[in-house]
Design an enzyme around this catalytic site. Structure first.
Site, PDB file in Angstrom:
ATOM      1  CG  ASN A   1      -0.435  -0.236   2.524  1.00 37.08           C
ATOM      2  OD1 ASN A   1       0.581  -0.894   2.680  1.00 37.08           O
ATOM      3  ND2 ASN A   1      -1.085   0.309   3.527  1.00 37.08           N
TER       4      ASN A   1
ATOM      5  CD  GLU B   1      -1.678   4.704   4.689  1.00 33.18           C
ATOM      6  OE1 GLU B   1      -1.231   5.592   5.435  1.00 33.18           O
ATOM      7  OE2 GLU B   1      -2.349   3.741   5.095  1.00 33.18           O
TER       8      GLU B   1
ATOM      9  CB  CYS C   1      -5.212  -1.546  -1.929  1.00 34.59           C
ATOM     10  SG  CYS C   1      -6.566  -0.805  -1.016  1.00 34.59           S
TER      11      CYS C   1
ATOM     12  CD  GLU D   1      -5.170  -6.187  -1.192  1.00 36.47           C
ATOM     13  OE1 GLU D   1      -4.725  -5.012  -1.206  1.00 36.47           O
ATOM     14  OE2 GLU D   1      -5.853  -6.641  -0.273  1.00 36.47           O
TER      15      GLU D   1
ATOM     16  CB  CYS E   1     -10.708  -3.154   0.381  1.00 36.74           C
ATOM     17  SG  CYS E   1     -10.094  -2.456  -1.157  1.00 36.74           S
TER      18      CYS E   1
ATOM     19  CB  CYS F   1      -8.422  -5.052  -3.761  1.00 40.48           C
ATOM     20  SG  CYS F   1      -7.368  -3.618  -3.449  1.00 40.48           S
TER      21      CYS F   1
HETATM   22  N1  THU Z   1      -5.285  -1.601   2.389  1.00 37.16           N
HETATM   23  C1  THU Z   1      -4.720  -2.400   1.445  1.00 37.16           C
HETATM   24  O1  THU Z   1      -3.564  -2.198   1.051  1.00 37.16           O
HETATM   25  N2  THU Z   1      -5.458  -3.422   0.949  1.00 37.16           N
HETATM   26  C2  THU Z   1      -6.742  -3.684   1.291  1.00 37.16           C
HETATM   27  O2  THU Z   1      -7.365  -4.574   0.723  1.00 37.16           O
HETATM   28  C3  THU Z   1      -7.400  -2.914   2.335  1.00 37.16           C
HETATM   29  C4  THU Z   1      -6.628  -1.786   2.907  1.00 37.16           C
HETATM   30  C5  THU Z   1      -4.514  -0.477   2.935  1.00 37.16           C
HETATM   31  C6  THU Z   1      -5.030   0.879   2.532  1.00 37.16           C
HETATM   32  C7  THU Z   1      -4.522   1.747   3.649  1.00 37.16           C
HETATM   33  O3  THU Z   1      -3.226   2.211   3.318  1.00 37.16           O
HETATM   34  C8  THU Z   1      -4.431   0.823   4.844  1.00 37.16           C
HETATM   35  O4  THU Z   1      -4.540  -0.499   4.344  1.00 37.16           O
HETATM   36  C9  THU Z   1      -5.496   1.041   5.887  1.00 37.16           C
HETATM   37  O5  THU Z   1      -6.750   1.086   5.317  1.00 37.16           O
END
Ligand code: THU
Length: 129
Positions: free
Chosen positions: A42, A44, A53, A55, A92, A95
């Protein structure tokens, strides 16, 4: 050297996650049907909704390399490595929808509690019918 599992690859790339806002680092390892593996973490952003994300990061890497046929994905996530190794981190909804573009419902999703199927988490993916 010991053979690395898909989860090992996901744990390794998780260390590169850029998650200063949530403190929640995610790693994903996507294996193609030719055996190659693409990873993602991920990333941000101060503008929170711009966050990418792990994935989708892995899928984008694979597609850009010319791969569109996938065997499985391993995902780990958590605020600590210990948590990432034990607490399952399912993908999520966004994804899952992106995975559904390239993978069928039986596509294996490897989490820390075992192997799941895409259709278990997203039984009714959106399709342009
Ligand atoms: N996140 C992912 O990388 N993948 C997911 O499927 C769900 C959430 C990350 C996004 C964010 O940087 C952190 O997790 C918290 O939500």
């Amino acid at each position: 050297m010991k053979h690395l599992t898909m989860t090992d690859h996901a744990l390794a790339v998780r260390k590169n996650a850029y998650a200063p806002y949530s403190g929640f680092q995610v790693g994903a390892a996507l294996q193609c049907t030719d055996g190659s593996i693409f990873t993602g973490c991920n990333v941000e952003n101060a503008s929170y909704s711009m966050t990418i994300c792990a994935e989708r990061s892995a899928i984008v890497q694979a597609i850009a390399a010319g791969k569109q046929s996938f065997r499985s994905i391993a995902i780990v996530g958590g605020k600590t490595e210990a948590a990432a190794k034990t607490t399952p981190c399912p993908p999520c909804g966004a994804c899952l929808q992106v995975l559904a573009e390239f993978c069928d419902g039986d596509f294996p999703i490897l989490l820390t509690d075992g192997v799941h199927k895409l259709k278990e988490f997203l039984p009714n993916a959106f399709q342009l019918t």
